[in-house]
Design an enzyme around this catalytic site. Structure first.
Site, PDB file in Angstrom:
ATOM      1  N   CYS A 123       0.333   2.433   0.437  1.00 20.09           N
ATOM      2  CA  CYS A 123       0.654   3.778   0.944  1.00 20.09           C
ATOM      3  C   CYS A 123      -0.502   4.767   0.865  1.00 20.09           C
ATOM      4  CB  CYS A 123       1.817   4.370   0.150  1.00 20.09           C
ATOM      5  SG  CYS A 123       3.201   3.273  -0.114  1.00 20.09           S
ATOM      6  N   HIS A 180       1.991  11.709  -0.909  1.00 25.27           N
ATOM      7  CA  HIS A 180       1.470  10.635  -1.766  1.00 25.27           C
ATOM      8  C   HIS A 180      -0.059  10.610  -1.823  1.00 25.27           C
ATOM      9  CE1 HIS A 180       2.601   6.418  -3.516  1.00 25.27           C
ATOM     10  NE2 HIS A 180       2.210   7.291  -4.419  1.00 25.27           N
TER      11      HIS A 180
HETATM   12 CA    CA Z   1       3.856   2.418   2.270  1.00 24.80          CA
END
Ligand code: CA
Length: 538
Positions: A123, A180
């Site tokens: 991610c 994130h």
């Molecule tokens: Ca991801």
């Protein structure tokens, strides 16, 4: 004979690792190898394949649109979390695997389906790549930021995001959903270039681990531990405007709260698009879904909505509905014909979380540099500008979204010469009626390890992931350096990367790919890597 071949291979490898750039002229154009097509226009820009005719065609197209609309085009990036290459119907999944995706499929049939789109294996790295146009090994954002973890150095202190540069160029820039890429002050979206942000700074599993006692009894059923994890886990939906403090929208305290997050993000993006239309301002919006990353909890009305009835599949259906909703908003507000929509996923399906996971027809999954980890669905959609029904296997790396977005805004000159940019401008590829990719190769990393590269239909591994247990790509894998011959797979003949045939059939290709790899590695001599503290002691 065998000895001679091996000796030659050793010589090729040694040459590549030491001095391959010696074969290149000052403009980066190769001297001698007929397969090398790229031109390097500046030391800090990735070499690209020139396509002057398609560039001229696309320039004319864009001028016609600008004359009609009076402003630069909008850019909408739809970034799903952990969706497998094979999940959308257009990529082989859909109804066949219990989760029809009519809205995503409509983008593919109405635009350009990209069958060789590459993300990073996880991610945070992919999100860093999209925002900076740089491979994560340069920005230091080489792996997911974990619960309670703050990098020792602010990675954004000396990075420029596409959002920031586009904002300077007159765009309204927005970030919805999962970030994130840092939770600390100075690392949040509205502090690194976005005008507006609404979403979560972490990831849904960081929230569910302190809520769902069935999945996480080691935390939830242990009061003392739960209290401590709650102190470090980020469980808030927040929002912020450039220059203003971050506000808490809602604390996620129950499974019901978690189930509704993507609808909250969709509501916000819908409003962002409407506001931008009303103000006649071009926008750049990254809509980053929380789903279909584990843990998936069906939103109200979605439990059992997919034929499969599994939470993951219901989440795919919800994501597809939201895609349809945002496209409808563009249409309603008269912006569909002035918006590049790009649909993709940030990495392959996470097999470790089966059955809460997706599908890919490749080897491996999230966390690896096998095709299953890094090859993702990619669709470029722009009615009237991108010819409907196109499909291309030309290479597209998600870093290319950085350069392509800036090019659409005529803002490429804002790229500073001090940072190496791995993305290339793909407007010609995406928008030309028969556009071809400007990208010659894709380099694949795991943290700071150069693992593999893709060139034409070939995948060349210098290092490989070995998985000790089926579907345990992240939790039970090791990395091994390949032997005398790099492992090579012809992805057209062997898309699952099952039988390496490098020294047998690819001897002709080694010099060219090793040259490209060597030239790539040589860029680090002039443009150093950053260490922000995510390196793991091993
Ligand atoms: Ca991801």
């Amino acid at each position: 004979m065998k000895f001679m071949l091996c000796s030659r291979l050793i010589a090729v490898l040694a040459l590549s690792l030491c001095c391959v750039v010696a074969g290149f002229a000052a403009d980066g154009k190769p001297a001698g190898n007929p397969f090398l097509q790229t031109v390097r226009v500046a030391p800090n820009l990735e070499p690209a394949i020139p396509h002057p005719e398609q560039d001229a065609e696309v320039r004319a197209k864009l001028e016609r649109i600008k004359a009609k609309t009076g402003r630069a085009p909008n850019i909408l990036i739809l970034l799903v979390d952990d969706m497998g290459y094979g999940d959308p119907g257009a990529f082989g999944g859909g109804a066949a695997i219990g989760a029809p995706t009519p809205n995503i499929d409509a983008l593919a049939s109405g635009g350009l389906k990209l069958t060789s789109t590459y993300a990073q294996p996880t991610c945070t790295p992919t999100r860093a790549a999209i925002n900076t146009g740089r491979l994560p090994t340069r920005s230091g954002l080489t792996r997911p930021i974990l619960t309670g973890e703050n990098p020792k150095v602010n990675p954004w202190a000396d990075e420029a995001t596409a959002a920031g540069l586009l904002s300077e160029a007159g765009y309204r820039t927005g970030m919805a959903g999962k970030w994130h890429l840092g939770e600390a002050i100075g690392t949040q979206p509205h502090q690194v270039g976005y005008d507006e942000y609404f979403g979560i700074l972490s990831v849904v599993s960081e929230m569910s681990q302190v809520i769902d006692g069935h999945l996480y009894p080691e935390i939830v059923n242990k009061a003392e531990r739960l209290a401590k994890v709650k102190q470090i886990a980020s469980t808030l939906v927040t929002r912020g405007l450039r220059g203003q403090p971050t506000e808490v929208v809602k604390k996620m305290a129950s499974i019901d709260d978690l189930s509704r997050m993507d609808q909250m993000f969709a509501d916000w993006s819908d409003g962002f698009i409407r506001r931008s239309a009303k103000d006649k301002k071009p926008f750049y919006l990254v809509h980053a879904f929380s789903k279909v990353h584990n843990d998936n909890y069906p939103a109200p009305g979605y439990a059992g909505k997919s034929p499969a009835g599994l939470p993951y599949k219901d989440a795919v259906v919800e994501v597809d509905d939201i895609v349809g909703r945002l496209i409808s908003t563009l249409k309603e507000t008269g912006q569909l014909e002035n918006t590049l929509v790009f649909f993709t996923s940030d990495n392959g399906a996470n097999e470790d979380t089966w059955p809460d996971t997706g599908f890919q027809p490749f080897r491996g999954g999230k966390g690896t540099t096998w095709e299953g980890g890094v090859r993702v669905p990619g669709i470029a959609y722009w009615p009237g500008t991108i010819k409907a029904g196109r499909t291309s296997d030309g290479l597209f790396d998600l870093t290319d979204l950085f350069n392509t977005s800036l090019a659409l805004a005529s803002a490429q000159e804002k790229i500073a010469p001090t940072r190496y940019i791995d993305g290339v401008n793909q407007t010609g590829f995406l928008l030309g009626d028969n556009g071809e990719s400007a990208r010659q190769a894709v380099f694949m990393y795991s943290e700071n390890n150069l693992m593999a590269m893709r060139w034409q239909e070939f995948k060349i591994h210098m290092r490989v992931f070995n998985t000790a247990e089926t579907r345990q790509n992240i939790d039970a894998s090791t990395i091994a350096v390949t032997g005398m011959s790099p492992w090579v797979f012809n992805l057209y003949a062997d898309p699952k990367e099952q039988r390496s045939s490098g020294h047998r059939y690819f001897e002709w290709g080694f010099p060219v790919v090793l040259s490209m790899m060597g030239a790539h590695v040589a860029t680090f001599a002039q443009f150093s890597r950053k260490d922000i503290g995510l390196s793991v002691a091993r």
